[in-house]
Design a protein around this motif. Sequence first.
Motif, PDB file in Angstrom:
ATOM      1  N   LEU A   6       0.856  -1.178   0.000  1.00  0.00           N
ATOM      2  CA  LEU A   6       0.000   0.000   0.000  1.00  0.00           C
ATOM      3  C   LEU A   6       0.892   1.229   0.000  1.00  0.00           C
ATOM      4  O   LEU A   6       1.621   1.496   0.955  1.00  0.00           O
ATOM      5  CB  LEU A   6      -0.915   0.003   1.230  1.00  0.00           C
ATOM      6  CG  LEU A   6      -1.929   1.155   1.319  1.00  0.00           C
ATOM      7  CD1 LEU A   6      -2.874   1.148   0.129  1.00  0.00           C
ATOM      8  CD2 LEU A   6      -2.710   1.088   2.627  1.00  0.00           C
ATOM      9  N   THR A   8       1.319   5.228  -0.142  1.00  0.00           N
ATOM     10  CA  THR A   8       0.507   6.381   0.239  1.00  0.00           C
ATOM     11  C   THR A   8       1.379   7.621   0.415  1.00  0.00           C
ATOM     12  O   THR A   8       2.603   7.554   0.418  1.00  0.00           O
ATOM     13  CB  THR A   8      -0.231   6.116   1.568  1.00  0.00           C
ATOM     14  OG1 THR A   8       0.723   6.083   2.641  1.00  0.00           O
ATOM     15  CG2 THR A   8      -0.976   4.798   1.530  1.00  0.00           C
ATOM     16  N   ASN A  16      -6.535   5.136   4.533  1.00  0.00           N
ATOM     17  CA  ASN A  16      -5.448   4.159   4.425  1.00  0.00           C
ATOM     18  C   ASN A  16      -5.487   3.144   5.557  1.00  0.00           C
ATOM     19  O   ASN A  16      -5.232   1.948   5.346  1.00  0.00           O
ATOM     20  CB  ASN A  16      -4.097   4.877   4.417  1.00  0.00           C
ATOM     21  CG  ASN A  16      -3.913   5.765   3.196  1.00  0.00           C
ATOM     22  OD1 ASN A  16      -4.422   5.461   2.130  1.00  0.00           O
ATOM     23  ND2 ASN A  16      -3.206   6.868   3.372  1.00  0.00           N
ATOM     24  N   ASP A  17      -5.809   3.594   6.772  1.00  0.00           N
ATOM     25  CA  ASP A  17      -5.907   2.682   7.907  1.00  0.00           C
ATOM     26  C   ASP A  17      -7.008   1.652   7.686  1.00  0.00           C
ATOM     27  O   ASP A  17      -6.848   0.462   7.978  1.00  0.00           O
ATOM     28  CB  ASP A  17      -6.197   3.457   9.194  1.00  0.00           C
ATOM     29  CG  ASP A  17      -5.037   4.352   9.608  1.00  0.00           C
ATOM     30  OD1 ASP A  17      -3.892   4.053   9.208  1.00  0.00           O
ATOM     31  OD2 ASP A  17      -5.278   5.340  10.320  1.00  0.00           O
ATOM     32  N   THR A  20      -6.058  -0.976   4.982  1.00  0.00           N
ATOM     33  CA  THR A  20      -5.148  -1.965   5.553  1.00  0.00           C
ATOM     34  C   THR A  20      -5.894  -2.966   6.426  1.00  0.00           C
ATOM     35  O   THR A  20      -5.696  -4.182   6.318  1.00  0.00           O
ATOM     36  CB  THR A  20      -4.053  -1.260   6.384  1.00  0.00           C
ATOM     37  OG1 THR A  20      -3.355  -0.329   5.561  1.00  0.00           O
ATOM     38  CG2 THR A  20      -3.072  -2.271   6.945  1.00  0.00           C
ATOM     39  N   GLU A  24      -6.244  -7.049   5.745  1.00  0.00           N
ATOM     40  CA  GLU A  24      -5.672  -7.956   6.738  1.00  0.00           C
ATOM     41  C   GLU A  24      -6.728  -8.880   7.313  1.00  0.00           C
ATOM     42  O   GLU A  24      -6.440 -10.044   7.627  1.00  0.00           O
ATOM     43  CB  GLU A  24      -4.980  -7.153   7.836  1.00  0.00           C
ATOM     44  CG  GLU A  24      -3.682  -6.493   7.353  1.00  0.00           C
ATOM     45  CD  GLU A  24      -2.993  -5.677   8.422  1.00  0.00           C
ATOM     46  OE1 GLU A  24      -3.666  -5.329   9.424  1.00  0.00           O
ATOM     47  OE2 GLU A  24      -1.791  -5.388   8.255  1.00  0.00           O
ATOM     48  N   CYS A  30      -0.183  -6.974   4.380  1.00  0.00           N
ATOM     49  CA  CYS A  30      -0.059  -5.609   3.870  1.00  0.00           C
ATOM     50  C   CYS A  30       1.258  -4.995   4.327  1.00  0.00           C
ATOM     51  O   CYS A  30       1.609  -5.056   5.505  1.00  0.00           O
ATOM     52  CB  CYS A  30      -1.208  -4.738   4.359  1.00  0.00           C
ATOM     53  SG  CYS A  30      -2.811  -5.143   3.628  1.00  0.00           S
ATOM     54  N   ARG A  32       2.892  -1.260   4.263  1.00  0.00           N
ATOM     55  CA  ARG A  32       2.554   0.142   3.995  1.00  0.00           C
ATOM     56  C   ARG A  32       3.812   0.982   3.863  1.00  0.00           C
ATOM     57  O   ARG A  32       4.725   0.896   4.679  1.00  0.00           O
ATOM     58  CB  ARG A  32       1.673   0.695   5.110  1.00  0.00           C
ATOM     59  CG  ARG A  32       0.246   0.181   5.049  1.00  0.00           C
ATOM     60  CD  ARG A  32      -0.616   0.792   6.114  1.00  0.00           C
ATOM     61  NE  ARG A  32      -0.705   2.248   6.003  1.00  0.00           N
ATOM     62  CZ  ARG A  32      -1.491   2.983   6.779  1.00  0.00           C
ATOM     63  NH1 ARG A  32      -2.253   2.410   7.698  1.00  0.00           N
ATOM     64  NH2 ARG A  32      -1.535   4.293   6.629  1.00  0.00           N
ATOM     65  N   ASP A  34       4.604   5.029   3.400  1.00  0.00           N
ATOM     66  CA  ASP A  34       4.124   6.402   3.338  1.00  0.00           C
ATOM     67  C   ASP A  34       5.283   7.287   2.896  1.00  0.00           C
ATOM     68  O   ASP A  34       6.318   7.360   3.563  1.00  0.00           O
ATOM     69  CB  ASP A  34       3.610   6.835   4.711  1.00  0.00           C
ATOM     70  CG  ASP A  34       2.988   8.229   4.697  1.00  0.00           C
ATOM     71  OD1 ASP A  34       3.095   8.920   3.656  1.00  0.00           O
ATOM     72  OD2 ASP A  34       2.395   8.617   5.713  1.00  0.00           O
ATOM     73  N   CYS A  93       6.622  -7.869  -3.102  1.00  0.00           N
ATOM     74  CA  CYS A  93       5.171  -7.849  -3.008  1.00  0.00           C
ATOM     75  C   CYS A  93       4.576  -8.439  -4.279  1.00  0.00           C
ATOM     76  O   CYS A  93       5.260  -8.603  -5.284  1.00  0.00           O
ATOM     77  CB  CYS A  93       4.649  -6.425  -2.782  1.00  0.00           C
ATOM     78  SG  CYS A  93       5.011  -5.303  -4.153  1.00  0.00           S
ATOM     79  N   GLN A  98      -1.968   2.078  -4.757  1.00  0.00           N
ATOM     80  CA  GLN A  98      -1.617   3.445  -4.382  1.00  0.00           C
ATOM     81  C   GLN A  98      -2.883   4.238  -4.120  1.00  0.00           C
ATOM     82  O   GLN A  98      -3.840   4.168  -4.886  1.00  0.00           O
ATOM     83  CB  GLN A  98      -0.818   4.106  -5.505  1.00  0.00           C
ATOM     84  CG  GLN A  98      -0.514   5.577  -5.259  1.00  0.00           C
ATOM     85  CD  GLN A  98       0.277   6.192  -6.394  1.00  0.00           C
ATOM     86  OE1 GLN A  98       1.076   5.522  -7.047  1.00  0.00           O
ATOM     87  NE2 GLN A  98       0.062   7.470  -6.644  1.00  0.00           N
ATOM     88  N   THR A  99      -2.899   4.995  -3.018  1.00  0.00           N
ATOM     89  CA  THR A  99      -4.029   5.880  -2.755  1.00  0.00           C
ATOM     90  C   THR A  99      -3.617   7.314  -3.019  1.00  0.00           C
ATOM     91  O   THR A  99      -2.560   7.752  -2.578  1.00  0.00           O
ATOM     92  CB  THR A  99      -4.525   5.745  -1.293  1.00  0.00           C
ATOM     93  OG1 THR A  99      -3.463   6.056  -0.393  1.00  0.00           O
ATOM     94  CG2 THR A  99      -5.023   4.338  -1.025  1.00  0.00           C
TER      95      THR A  99
END
Length: 218
Positions: A6, A8, A16-17, A20, A24, A30, A32, A34, A93, A98-99
């Motif tokens: 992920l 971000t 985003n939280d 995830t 999960e 996942c 992450r 940032d 991965c 992507q957010t």
Amino acid sequence: MKKLLLLTIGGFSHVNDQITAQFEQKGVECVRVDLLPYIEKRNFTKHPYTIVRSLLTAYLENRDSYLNSYKKTAFAFRQLTKVATELVREIDCDVILQTQLLFTIDRKVIDKPYFVYTDFTHHLFNSDIEAGFSTSGISRVSDEAIELERLAYQSADKVFVYTPYMAEDLVEFYYLSRDKVSPIGMGINVALPPPVQDWSHSFRILFIGIDYERKGGA
């Protein structure tokens, strides 16, 4: 078990939280990343990109809004893309999600399945400013930055957006094929209550979210 990366920048209103947590719960591992801390702490001698230079670029474009706009310059987009590509190359991965699209990854270097999930486009952002819907002091995103955004959307394998309105913008303005864009809705996953038939004459607007002032709530 599949491993999801992920990718971000910043918080994205706690979305985003939740992404995830949902993956999960379904047994997906996942990882992450940032980019925001990397932007603010990158080594000045090893890497040409610094938050100071992006702030300066945005300041020269619009002194009133540079603190809100520095991540939306074409310069920042290119440099963030370099940072993201460099980081992703080091992570094992299966899929990349992507957010928000304030950067992308170099698909010549990264060949894993790549998906984008966003709640806005810069074209619609500019349209809101031109229509007078945005708060004062916010500057337009440059045509150069929008062209980089367009190429990034086109490089993704799939783009997930909130609404059909946004999906239509990606098709009409960003030239994506309709099967590449999926409007998936937003909000809580519960059944809607029956419609209320007897409305009073006093109407109210219910705002659900954060950053009320920044998003024009007042």
